[in-house]
Each structure stands twice: as C-alpha cells, then as structure tokens.
Design a protein around this motif. Structure first.
Motif, PDB file in Angstrom:
ATOM      1  N   LEU A  14     -47.153 -68.369  11.238  1.00 44.95           N
ATOM      2  CA  LEU A  14     -46.117 -67.702  10.474  1.00 44.95           C
ATOM      3  C   LEU A  14     -46.445 -66.221  10.478  1.00 44.95           C
ATOM      4  CD1 LEU A  14     -43.592 -68.252   8.782  1.00 44.95           C
ATOM      5  CD2 LEU A  14     -45.031 -68.181   6.768  1.00 44.95           C
ATOM      6  N   SER A  17     -45.147 -64.399   6.425  1.00 40.46           N
ATOM      7  CA  SER A  17     -44.980 -65.042   5.137  1.00 40.46           C
ATOM      8  C   SER A  17     -46.217 -65.814   4.710  1.00 40.46           C
ATOM      9  CB  SER A  17     -43.768 -65.980   5.180  1.00 40.46           C
ATOM     10  OG  SER A  17     -42.588 -65.220   5.329  1.00 40.46           O
ATOM     11  N   LEU A  20     -47.467 -72.282   5.002  1.00 39.09           N
ATOM     12  CA  LEU A  20     -46.323 -73.180   5.119  1.00 39.09           C
ATOM     13  C   LEU A  20     -46.364 -74.282   4.085  1.00 39.09           C
ATOM     14  CD1 LEU A  20     -46.091 -73.664   8.987  1.00 39.09           C
ATOM     15  CD2 LEU A  20     -44.981 -71.969   7.553  1.00 39.09           C
ATOM     16  N   THR A  24     -41.712 -75.765  10.059  1.00 36.06           N
ATOM     17  CA  THR A  24     -41.344 -74.400  10.418  1.00 36.06           C
ATOM     18  C   THR A  24     -40.361 -74.420  11.573  1.00 36.06           C
ATOM     19  OG1 THR A  24     -43.500 -73.567   9.740  1.00 36.06           O
ATOM     20  CG2 THR A  24     -42.198 -72.161  11.175  1.00 36.06           C
ATOM     21  N   GLN A  46     -39.327 -73.838   6.368  1.00 36.62           N
ATOM     22  CA  GLN A  46     -39.821 -72.487   6.551  1.00 36.62           C
ATOM     23  C   GLN A  46     -39.342 -71.945   7.900  1.00 36.62           C
ATOM     24  OE1 GLN A  46     -42.969 -71.193   4.189  1.00 36.62           O
ATOM     25  NE2 GLN A  46     -41.245 -72.098   3.135  1.00 36.62           N
ATOM     26  N   ASN A 159     -38.779 -68.115   2.985  1.00 36.64           N
ATOM     27  CA  ASN A 159     -40.007 -68.898   2.856  1.00 36.64           C
ATOM     28  C   ASN A 159     -40.550 -68.955   1.445  1.00 36.64           C
ATOM     29  OD1 ASN A 159     -39.898 -69.474   5.556  1.00 36.64           O
ATOM     30  ND2 ASN A 159     -41.457 -67.996   6.164  1.00 36.64           N
TER      31      ASN A 159
END
Length: 550
Positions: A14, A17, A20, A24, A46, A159
């Motif tokens: 990621l 952000s 998770l 994703t 996400q 997110n």
C-alpha cells in the motif's frame, strides 16, 4: 448473463495508507472494472495505485504547470471558470512562484466554497465511495493534471473509511459540479464526513486518521468536482442491482407459470430460435431449466392454448433489459478508465500533433521544453451517451415491471388459473389477496413516473455558456427507486405464485419442477402459506428480502 461479482483483487503493498484491513484493489488508470468499483464502494475494500499510474499523474501535472509557465491561458488555473473564463487568476507569467501559488490556493479555496451549493438529502456512503474510486482511477490516466497529494488524499479517505457527505441534488448532468465540490471541501478539512459510520466534522475525522487537510492549487479544485464520477457511480450501482434482478427474473417467471398452469411453448428453443433477438434464447432457457420434471410438460386439457402476453412474452422484455444493460456496462467500462476533464491534458506531444498538426490554432496548445504534451479545451465531461443508455435501461425495466404486475393480477383471477379467487386457500373463506393489489399497482405507477426521461429537461446557465444537460445523477437516483420497486413487485408476485403452487400440490397433486420446488421451499421459510387471512405488510417485506437475496 452472469451476476456482477463483488470481486476484489488481493494484492500486496500500500503506497500511501495505513495497514490493510481488507482485500486491496490496485488501480492503474487503465483496467478498473465495474465489479471492482462495487467492491470498493459496498465491500469497503482497500485501494492501492501502481507506480506507472502515479508517474502518469505527475507528468500530467507537470505538463499543466509548464503550459501555464509559457503564458498560455489555462482554464481553472490561470483564468476563471464558466462565465469567468475571461477573468485572470494571476498575470501572464504563469510560473508557479511562492506568491503565485498562494494566489492559486486562494482561488481554489474560493472555487470550492462557491461551488458547495447543492441540496440534500445525502448520497449513500457506498455510492460516494464508488465515486471517489472512479475519480482516483481517472487521475491515474495522467490526462487530468492534479498534484500527487490529491491522489494520496483519495487513497487515504477510502482506506480510512472517511466518506464526505455529498448532497444528492444540484447537478444538471454536465459534470456533477455542485455535489462533488463537497468532496473537495472535506479534503480541505471542512464540511462533514462519515468516519467509520459516524458523522463528524472533516477535520476531526482527519485528525483521528492521522491526516492533514489538503491545500489545493493549480487545477486541483476543478479536477475534483468538475467531472461525472458521482453520476457514473450511480450508473455502476444501478447496473449491479439490475443484473441481480435480471438473474432472478426467470425464477420468478417460472414460479408464476407453475401457479398458472401455463403453456411452456413460447419458451421452447424451437420457438425462440425463429426470431433470434439478443438474449431471448438465454432468458427462455433459464425459465425452462427451472421446470424440469414439472406437470407443465404433461398434457392437460384444461391448460390454455395461449396464455396472456405477460406470461408467454416475458422473455422479450427481459431480453430487452439485458441488451440495454450490456451496452450500458460497455460504456461504463470505457468511462472508468478515461479522462472526462476540461481542459484535457495530452502527455505525448508527438501523439497530440497527429490531427491538423500544421494549423497555428492547434500548435498553440503544445508545451515546449522539458515536458512534452498539450492542454486542450474539451467537453469530455459530457455524459450524454451514458445518460441516454441509462434511460433506455429504465424504460426496459418499466416493461419488466409491467409484466410482473399483470402476471400477478392474472394469478388472482380464477378465469385464468381455475383456482380460487384472490388465491384464497380452499379452506379459507376470507378475502385472501384481494386488497393487496393496490400496493403493486401503486408501486408500478410510481415507477412509470420515475422512468419518464429527464435528460432533455433544463435551461442554459452560466451566462448561457452551459446550455446542455443530462441530469444523469437524477436518472440514477430514479432508477434506484425503480429497482427497489421491482424487488417489491417480484416479492408480491411470488406471494401469489407460491400460494398457487401450494394449492396445486395440496389439492391437485401436481408435480412441480425441481427448480421451482426448491425456490418454493426457500420462499416458504420467509413467507408462510396463507391458510387464513392475516396482515400482509410484514410478509411483503420478507418477500422483498427474499428477492434481494436471490
């Protein structure tokens, strides 16, 4: 004819952000699907973005700034917007010095303020999430020109489950400018948001998530709100709900044929192949597949030679809806991975020169020097093709709704079923389904009014410059109610057909098709057999829940 699956691509990493919490979905500006948008919106998956997508975004931003630095008037950056397109934001020297950046930030802030002028009620959170995911993916095409921090803020909002409160009314359908301005307002740390399901000021939610308000400049504000992502989010939502109901439709029709003692002839392959219109054979087969082992395949002298058209012709209305839906989904797929911005940024100057390359008016749009590209005035935000296709789907759903209403009315009439009036159980001497007819007639009337096309309604605004309109958000909002009503109509129809099947099995010793028998048993777990009169309101809600879960 596969149901839209809520598919999320499980990917690692990621970029911008927190850790998770769910699957994703990686966005790249080129390959996002409606199914993935639904997964982000409803499923809360996400999001991540690819390195290549971010590189395109940064290149587009640099081309935009280079264009301004060359002294070119850039809509929404060096000059105002709408009727104020002739008003300078700052002088001809568009190089983004600290002083000019400050002026640009004030212009962007005021632009967001003055465009935050929509009317409630509020767009559902899942639709707003879809809209943000659509816009984030479009940013990665590189043809929009925002600073990278804008993309990072979209990612962080999605997110961290920060959903701006977006008023649902105020768009005329040439970009959803007024509603979507509230997304920019929230990113600036103002307005209200839903944070993990709780309504609070945006700055408070951002502080809880460890985020800082975004300072917009250049063309950031215009890029956030002058687009059709909100309307297209409704289109994605409507397409998904439509597909679920169309998948369920042959099951509803088959149940009603069992209750009617209907004629299977119109659905036979031998019949429909004589007029091979799109989707008709598939719908017809889905109906007959439910009827394996049914008494309807046995000769019955009491069976009508021809049933009412709502029974023997439902496949045509359903096929029409499938056809419209298929074309709508194709248009949505194109839109999701395209730019609908004004001005439009072309990243490769050589490609940009393919058309009318030698014309002076065309050449003036090109950027020279370190960054190769061009900035063109555009109307790519115009969603008329999508709006018209949505209205076509709405009309097709009106025909599907009408057929359900007329089938249900016929099931209550012993002239067609040769059963009891209003589907009364033989042991019941009450009113049965006599009064319930008013509910589905009312729902149908409401849907007919909502299906009326609105894309041509409107007046020219902004000094008569903005003289087209599609009301695409309104089309989507109306279609959402039409689909909700259709779920009720199908539920009411199944209340009648399940009752008719019960009577035939109990008093005529009929064998019901394997598929319809399974449906009947599952339905009866939600809505019991009516052996005596009772209040039906709760049964209607239970029947709708059953349809929504099919």
């Amino acid at each position: 004819m596969q149901t839209l699956s809520k598919v999320a691509l499980a990917l690692s990493g990621l970029m911008f952000s927190n850790a998770l919490l769910a699957d994703t979905i990686e966005l790249n500006g080129q390959t996002i699907t409606p199914e993935q948008i639904v997964a982000i919106g409803r499923g809360g998956e996400q999001v991540d973005v690819t390195k290549a997508g971010m590189q395109r975004l940064e290149r587009g931003h640099n081309v935009l700034l280079a264009s301004a630095a060359q002294g070119m008037g850039v809509y929404g950056l060096t000059v105002g917007v709408g009727w104020n397109k002739d008003q300078p934001v700052f002088g001809k020297d568009g190089k983004m010095s600290p002083e000019l950046r400050g002026l640009s930030e004030v212009f962007n802030r005021d632009l967001v303020y003055t465009h935050s002028a929509a009317v409630g009620p509020y767009v559902p959170d899942d639709v707003v999430r879809m809209a943000m995911a659509i816009r984030l993916n479009q940013l990665l095409t590189g043809h929009i020109g925002v600073q990278p921090d804008v993309a990072k803020m979209y990612i962080d909002f999605l997110n961290n489950d920060i959903v701006p409160r977006v008023p649902a009314r105020g768009s005329v359908g040439t970009a959803d400018i007024l509603p979507s301005a509230h997304i920019a307002l929230a990113m600036m740390g103002e307005w209200e948001v839903s944070y993990k399901g709780k309504i609070m000021p945006a700055d408070k939610a951002m502080k809880k998530a460890g985020l800082k308000p975004l300072k917009l400049y250049a063309k950031d504000a215009l890029s956030i709100f002058s687009n059709s992502s909100m309307a297209v989010a409704y289109a994605v939502d409507v397409a998904d709900k439509t597909e679920q109901l169309l998948d369920a439709s042959p099951k509803v029709v088959a149940m009603s044929l069992e209750a009617l003692n209907g004629n299977v002839s119109p659905y036979l392959e031998q019949t429909v192949q004589l007029r091979p219109m799109p989707f008709v054979a598939e719908v017809s087969k889905a109906v007959t597949d439910q009827l394996a082992g049914s008494y309807l395949w046995q000769v019955d002298d009491k069976r009508a030679l021809q049933d009412p058209l709502a029974f023997r012709g439902s496949q045509w209305a359903l096929a029409s809806a499938w056809d419209e839906l298929d074309e709508l989904k194709n248009l949505i797929a194109i839109h999701l991975n395209s730019s609908d911005d004004n001005p439009a940024i072309v990243l490769n100057g050589e490609d940009a020169r393919l058309s009318y390359a030698s014309e002076p008016q065309v050449q003036k749009y090109f950027v020279n020097g370190e960054y190769s590209g061009a900035v063109f005035s555009a109307s790519n935000f115009e969603p008329v093709q999508l709006a018209v296709k949505m209205q076509g789907l709405a009309i097709a759903l009106g025909h599907v709704s009408r057929d359900s209403v007329f089938r249900t009315l016929k099931l209550a009439d012993p002239a067609f079923t040769h059963l009891t009036r209003f589907m009364n159980a033989p042991e019941n001497h009450g009113h049965g389904f006599g009064a319930i007819q008013k509910s589905f007639v009312n729902l149908y009337a409401e849907s007919k009014a909502l299906i009326d096309p609105v894309s041509l309604e409107g007046v020219a605004v902004a000094g008569y410059i903005e003289d087209t309109f599609t009301h695409m958000m309104l089309v989507g909002q109306r279609m959402d109610t039409v689909l909700d009503n259709l779920s009720y109509l199908y539920g009411l129809e199944m209340m009648h057909s399940a009752q008719g099947i019960d009577i035939r099995m109990r008093h005529e010793d009929r064998d019901i098709g394997a598929g319809t028998l399974e449906l009947h048993k599952a339905f009866r777990k939600q809505v019991p057999y009516v052996d005596k009169d009772r209040p039906f309101t709760q049964d209607i809600e239970a029947a709708k829940r059953y349809i929504d879960a099919l």
